[in-house]
Design an enzyme around this catalytic site. Structure first.
Site, PDB file in Angstrom:
ATOM      1  N   LYS A   1       0.840  -1.204   0.000  1.00  0.00           N
ATOM      2  CA  LYS A   1       0.000   0.000   0.000  1.00  0.00           C
ATOM      3  C   LYS A   1       0.876   1.255   0.000  1.00  0.00           C
ATOM      4  CE  LYS A   1      -4.079  -1.463   2.666  1.00  0.00           C
ATOM      5  NZ  LYS A   1      -4.817  -1.145   3.890  1.00  0.00           N
TER       6      LYS A   1
ATOM      7  N   LYS B   1      -2.842   0.155 -12.451  1.00  0.00           N
ATOM      8  CA  LYS B   1      -3.770  -0.139 -11.363  1.00  0.00           C
ATOM      9  C   LYS B   1      -4.104   1.144 -10.591  1.00  0.00           C
ATOM     10  CE  LYS B   1      -4.392  -2.537  -7.034  1.00  0.00           C
ATOM     11  NZ  LYS B   1      -3.791  -3.181  -5.891  1.00  0.00           N
TER      12      LYS B   1
ATOM     13  N   PHE C   1      -1.679  -7.374  -4.569  1.00  0.00           N
ATOM     14  CA  PHE C   1      -1.782  -8.141  -3.323  1.00  0.00           C
ATOM     15  C   PHE C   1      -3.247  -8.393  -3.035  1.00  0.00           C
ATOM     16  CE2 PHE C   1      -1.821  -3.666  -2.432  1.00  0.00           C
ATOM     17  CZ  PHE C   1      -2.741  -3.478  -1.412  1.00  0.00           C
ATOM     18  N   GLY C   2      -3.532  -9.096  -1.974  1.00  0.00           N
ATOM     19  CA  GLY C   2      -4.921  -9.358  -1.584  1.00  0.00           C
ATOM     20  C   GLY C   2      -5.675 -10.139  -2.645  1.00  0.00           C
TER      21      GLY C   2
ATOM     22  N   ARG D   1      -8.434   2.445  -4.374  1.00  0.00           N
ATOM     23  CA  ARG D   1      -7.539   3.207  -3.501  1.00  0.00           C
ATOM     24  C   ARG D   1      -7.023   4.443  -4.234  1.00  0.00           C
ATOM     25  NH1 ARG D   1      -4.641  -0.630  -2.188  1.00  0.00           N
ATOM     26  NH2 ARG D   1      -5.831  -1.208  -0.368  1.00  0.00           N
TER      27      ARG D   1
ATOM     28  N   ASP E   1      -9.277   1.846   4.789  1.00  0.00           N
ATOM     29  CA  ASP E   1      -9.751   0.478   4.928  1.00  0.00           C
ATOM     30  C   ASP E   1     -10.438   0.128   3.620  1.00  0.00           C
ATOM     31  OD1 ASP E   1      -9.836  -1.905   6.393  1.00  0.00           O
ATOM     32  OD2 ASP E   1     -11.913  -1.563   6.955  1.00  0.00           O
ATOM     33  N   THR E   2     -10.251  -1.102   3.212  1.00  0.00           N
ATOM     34  CA  THR E   2     -10.777  -1.555   1.924  1.00  0.00           C
ATOM     35  C   THR E   2     -11.522  -2.851   2.114  1.00  0.00           C
ATOM     36  OG1 THR E   2      -9.010  -0.497   0.660  1.00  0.00           O
ATOM     37  CG2 THR E   2     -10.117  -2.348  -0.399  1.00  0.00           C
TER      38      THR E   2
ATOM     39  N   ASP F   1      -6.313  -9.119  -5.656  1.00  0.00           N
ATOM     40  CA  ASP F   1      -5.982  -8.629  -6.997  1.00  0.00           C
ATOM     41  C   ASP F   1      -5.932  -9.730  -8.070  1.00  0.00           C
ATOM     42  OD1 ASP F   1      -5.903  -6.116  -5.925  1.00  0.00           O
ATOM     43  OD2 ASP F   1      -3.749  -5.796  -6.203  1.00  0.00           O
TER      44      ASP F   1
END
Length: 196
Positions: free
Chosen positions: A12, A171, A148-149, A177, A68-69, A151
């Site tokens: 991030k 991205k 990440f996450g 974000r 926060d996502t 994605d």
């Protein structure tokens, strides 16, 4: 100007550092020696962002923003949502979260989903929030090794590649974000804190 991004997440931090003007010195939680586990106990994404930002301002006295996502999947009643990071358990493992989501999506025809990011900014004692949304679909299998996450299993609207297959610049241009942060930067420029 020093501004804390309330995260230890290097992915991030790298994403956001590329967007920050040179007259802002962006600090992470590691940079300010904050290693407490800030409880994310709110029932909404916005609530968790506010919890993190206000904690840092109160205890460390910096101007700060926190994000926060959540990934909201239509066929799963908008789950995992606020529980996205710990969907497969408190150990917060990306690969486990992805596998559980794909398992829960097995046989589902509706693959529509959206990422939602809320940024909470505590600036000189006042709090502001900014939201960004990226709509898309969930794939059948992971693809790509960037990001990440979730994605590797999220294809943004208008694209045929997952977030994990796009470059970080691509991205950032279209991500949840990136959109929320663009609103934050625009606000800071309006407040004459930075130059656009």
């Amino acid at each position: 100007m020093k501004l804390v991004f309330a995260t230890h997440n290097l992915h991030k931090l790298k994403e956001i550092q590329k967007l920050v003007p040179k007259n802002i010195q962006l600090l992470s939680l590691t940079d300010i020696d904050c290693f407490e586990d800030i409880a994310e106990t709110a029932t909404t994404i916005q609530g968790n962002a506010l919890l993190k930002a206000s904690y840092i301002q109160e205890h460390y006295h910096f101007n700060v923003f926190a994000d926060d996502t959540g990934l909201e999947v239509e066929a799963l009643n908008n789950a995992p949502g606020v529980f996205s990071a710990r969907y497969a358990g408190e150990h917060k493992n990306d690969a486990d979260n992805v596998q559980l989501l794909l398992k829960n999506m097995d046989g589902k025809v509706n693959r529509n989903a959206k990422f939602r990011t809320v940024i909470a900014l505590c600036l000189e004692g006042t709090t502001y929030t900014f939201e960004g949304i990226a709509k898309g679909t969930i794939t059948q299998t992971p693809a790509g090794c960037n990001g990440f996450g979730y994605d590797p299993i999220f294809i943004p609207e208008g694209y045929t590649s997952t977030f994990a297959e796009l470059s970080s610049d691509e991205k950032n241009r279209i991500s949840h974000r990136g959109k929320a942060f663009e609103k934050l930067l625009h606000f800071l420029a309006q407040e004459k804190i930075i130059k656009e």
